[in-house]
Design a protein around this motif. Structure first.
Motif, PDB file in Angstrom:
ATOM      1  N   ALA A 164     -51.047   7.347  52.326  1.00 12.26           N
ATOM      2  CA  ALA A 164     -49.752   6.676  52.448  1.00 12.26           C
ATOM      3  C   ALA A 164     -49.903   5.185  52.232  1.00 12.26           C
ATOM      4  O   ALA A 164     -49.061   4.560  51.575  1.00 12.26           O
ATOM      5  N   GLY A 165     -50.972   4.601  52.751  1.00 12.81           N
ATOM      6  CA  GLY A 165     -51.219   3.175  52.546  1.00 12.81           C
ATOM      7  C   GLY A 165     -51.381   2.853  51.078  1.00 12.81           C
ATOM      8  O   GLY A 165     -50.832   1.869  50.581  1.00 12.81           O
ATOM      9  N   PHE A 166     -52.135   3.689  50.364  1.00 19.72           N
ATOM     10  CA  PHE A 166     -52.293   3.457  48.938  1.00 19.72           C
ATOM     11  C   PHE A 166     -50.975   3.654  48.212  1.00 19.72           C
ATOM     12  O   PHE A 166     -50.637   2.896  47.298  1.00 19.72           O
ATOM     13  N   GLY A 167     -50.212   4.671  48.625  1.00 17.47           N
ATOM     14  CA  GLY A 167     -48.916   4.920  47.999  1.00 17.47           C
ATOM     15  C   GLY A 167     -47.975   3.740  48.164  1.00 17.47           C
ATOM     16  O   GLY A 167     -47.272   3.353  47.224  1.00 17.47           O
ATOM     17  N   VAL A 214     -47.747  13.556  39.546  1.00 21.41           N
ATOM     18  CA  VAL A 214     -48.934  13.036  40.245  1.00 21.41           C
ATOM     19  C   VAL A 214     -48.611  11.680  40.864  1.00 21.41           C
ATOM     20  O   VAL A 214     -48.935  11.423  42.030  1.00 21.41           O
ATOM     21  N   LEU A 215     -47.961  10.814  40.109  1.00 16.64           N
ATOM     22  CA  LEU A 215     -47.594   9.492  40.633  1.00 16.64           C
ATOM     23  C   LEU A 215     -46.663   9.617  41.834  1.00 16.64           C
ATOM     24  O   LEU A 215     -46.817   8.885  42.817  1.00 16.64           O
ATOM     25  N   GLU A 216     -45.705  10.536  41.755  1.00 19.46           N
ATOM     26  CA  GLU A 216     -44.784  10.753  42.881  1.00 19.46           C
ATOM     27  C   GLU A 216     -45.548  11.181  44.131  1.00 19.46           C
ATOM     28  O   GLU A 216     -45.302  10.670  45.225  1.00 19.46           O
ATOM     29  N   GLU A 217     -46.472  12.103  43.977  1.00 18.40           N
ATOM     30  CA  GLU A 217     -47.242  12.595  45.123  1.00 18.40           C
ATOM     31  C   GLU A 217     -48.136  11.498  45.704  1.00 18.40           C
ATOM     32  O   GLU A 217     -48.318  11.411  46.913  1.00 18.40           O
ATOM     33  N   ILE A 218     -48.676  10.649  44.846  1.00 19.06           N
ATOM     34  CA  ILE A 218     -49.503   9.532  45.325  1.00 19.06           C
ATOM     35  C   ILE A 218     -48.641   8.571  46.133  1.00 19.06           C
ATOM     36  O   ILE A 218     -49.017   8.159  47.234  1.00 19.06           O
TER      37      ILE A 218
END
Length: 75
Positions: free
Chosen positions: A10-13, A40-44
């Protein structure tokens, strides 16, 4: 195991989201520019997926190197 919410992910997102907003880039644009699938970007960004080393390398190149768009805007 990779698709489970974690605070580290979550922090990286959130970091990715803040960089995208700072540079005025939408998720579809980032997907198109990076070659990383939109899903993939959405999930990240949601904190459900940890980026692998290849995705991290792409982000580093995108957000630390001047793009042709930046170069054109500075002229």
């Amino acid at each position: 195991n990779k698709n489970v919410f974690s605070f580290a992910n979550a922090g990286f997102g959130l970091l990715l989201l803040s960089y995208r907003q700072r540079f005025g880039v939408t998720l579809p644009e980032l997907s198109s520019e990076s070659g990383i699938p939109l899903s993939v970007l959405e999930e990240i960004e949601l904190g459900n997926l940890a980026p692998d080393k290849n995705v991290l390398a792409i982000f580093c190149l995108l957000y630390t190197s001047p793009s042709p768009r930046d170069y054109a805007a500075s002229r």
